[in-house]
Design a protein around this motif. Structure first.
Motif: not given
Lengths: 287, 125
Positions: A124-139
């Motif tokens: 369950f947590f592997d799947k959660h991690e796979s979608i990159q559940p955090y803020m991604i910024r170009e800067q």
């Protein structure tokens, strides 16, 4: 200044209302070949939750009973179990509200059992991690050494806030009929979180999430049964998030997808001027 | 992203089926209304003669081919998705992909050939 004291516990509150049978699925991998049911008689008092019943059994009848719990108030998401045919939080359900003389408790379906009522949530947590559940910024520089705050309007907050209430209890995956047959399906929790970050005005990681999200075991496998939304104890609607993800991709294919404007950085507030109408916080009692 | 494109065409094929199947139902079951509008054939629409007459018209030939393509794609992609939910290995998934792609293409070519052949060879039937 009036003084408020804790309400006194009435003796009638502690009176045993009725006895309920807890039929619990037990499984100890080192001893049992297959899970087995065990019955316990539990005296129920007013306001007693299923988790309280399990605690009572552990204290008074069988100390070897294994289950997860922590906050006791539907916040941590540890005590997810299959109670009377539905995935629920044990702390969130009062025994009398179940309106049954026998309460059947099993570990959450669609997960391997570690012991008794403890499911293996690693996948369950592997799947959660796979979608990159955090803020991604170009800067990246701004993320590492912030010079201000990423602006977000109240309207932009409304776009994702309901999906941010997810407590990662795993009930939605245990209710999902697609997860039941397809182990590789990312599942409603991770997909809803992907949507939560994709629509967050501060995030620019939608492209990076696409590969996982729209893979052959991603959003397109959802049948829209809606069971995930039905069982969510926090009122999150993962089924809706998945449909919105599908809609976004469909619009993108038609080239009518509305491009999200990049959030700008607003400088720190140089000097904080407190609102005089708001009273000052009391002194700390713990130093 | 490849899956998104496949799904996109699945939806489009569904919409095409909805329109063309609607047309089929209208012609087959509401011939009295067509007759009232002056568009009817004046006979039994399910008779061999009537079917043959329609297959001689360019509009119906194109309609049959589009409906055949849409139905084959929509149905086979849907069936492939059902099989994919059985937690298959990657190799088996690839075999299924090729099987449905080639099988679907073969059926489409065969169906198109028959439709076009009858259109250009009215005396063959």
């Amino acid at each position: 200044m009036s003084e408020t004291s804790a309400p006194e516990v009435q003796s009638s509150d502690l009176k045993v209302i009725k006895n309920v049978t807890f039929e619990i699925l037990r499984y100890s991998p080192e001893k049992d070949e297959a899970p087995r049911a065990q019955k316990f008689q539990v005296p129920v008092i007013k306001g007693m939750t299923v988790l309280d019943g399990l605690l009572w059994i552990k204290e008074n009848l069988d100390a070897s009973l294994a289950y997860r719990s922590s906050c006791r108030m539907g916040v941590c998401g540890s005590c997810g179990m299959f109670i009377n045919g539905l995935p629920r939080l044990a702390c969130n359900n009062q025994i009398v509200h179940l309106n049954a003389d026998t309460i059947t408790i099993k570990p959450l379906p669609n997960y391997n059992i570690i012991r008794d009522l403890v499911p293996d949530l690693e996948g369950f947590f592997d799947k959660h991690e796979s979608i990159q559940p955090y803020m991604i910024r170009e800067q990246v520089e701004e993320l590492n050494n912030p010079t201000g705050e990423f602006f977000q309007s109240p309207d932009e907050l409304v776009d994702y806030i309901q999906f941010a209430y997810c407590i990662k209890c795993g009930l939605c995956l245990s209710a999902c009929p697609t997860v039941a047959t397809d182990d590789n399906f990312i599942g409603p929790q991770a997909l809803a979180q992907a949507y939560r970050y994709n629509v967050d005005s501060r995030d620019e990681g939608a492209k990076e999430r696409e590969e996982e999200l729209y893979s052959s075991h991603g959003v397109w496998r959802c049948h829209f049964a809606g069971a995930c939304s039905d069982v969510c104890p926090k009122g999150v609607d993962p089924a809706f998030a998945i449909q919105l993800l599908k809609q976004n991709m469909f619009m993108q294919k038609l080239h009518v997808h509305k491009q999200k404007p990049a959030t700008h950085v607003i400088p720190w507030v140089a000097e904080h001027i407190p609102n005089e109408k708001i009273p000052k916080a009391p002194e700390r009692t713990v130093k | 992203m490849r899956e998104s494109t496949l799904w996109f065409w699945h939806i489009i094929a569904g919409a095409v089926i909805f329109v063309f199947l609607g047309l089929h139902m209208f012609i087959m079951h509401l011939e009295s209304i067509l007759g009232f509008l002056g568009l009817g054939y004046g006979g039994d629409v399910t008779s061999a003669q009537s079917v043959f007459m329609r297959s001689q018209q360019g509009f119906y030939m194109v309609t049959y081919i589009v409906l055949l393509g849409a139905a084959l794609y929509h149905g086979l992609y849907g069936f492939r998705n059902i099989l994919f939910e059985l937690s298959l290995s990657r190799t088996l998934e690839k075999i299924i992909n090729w099987f449905f792609a080639l099988g679907g293409l073969a059926l489409f070519i065969y169906g198109t050939y028959v439709t076009v052949f009858i259109f250009f060879n009215p005396t063959a039937v």
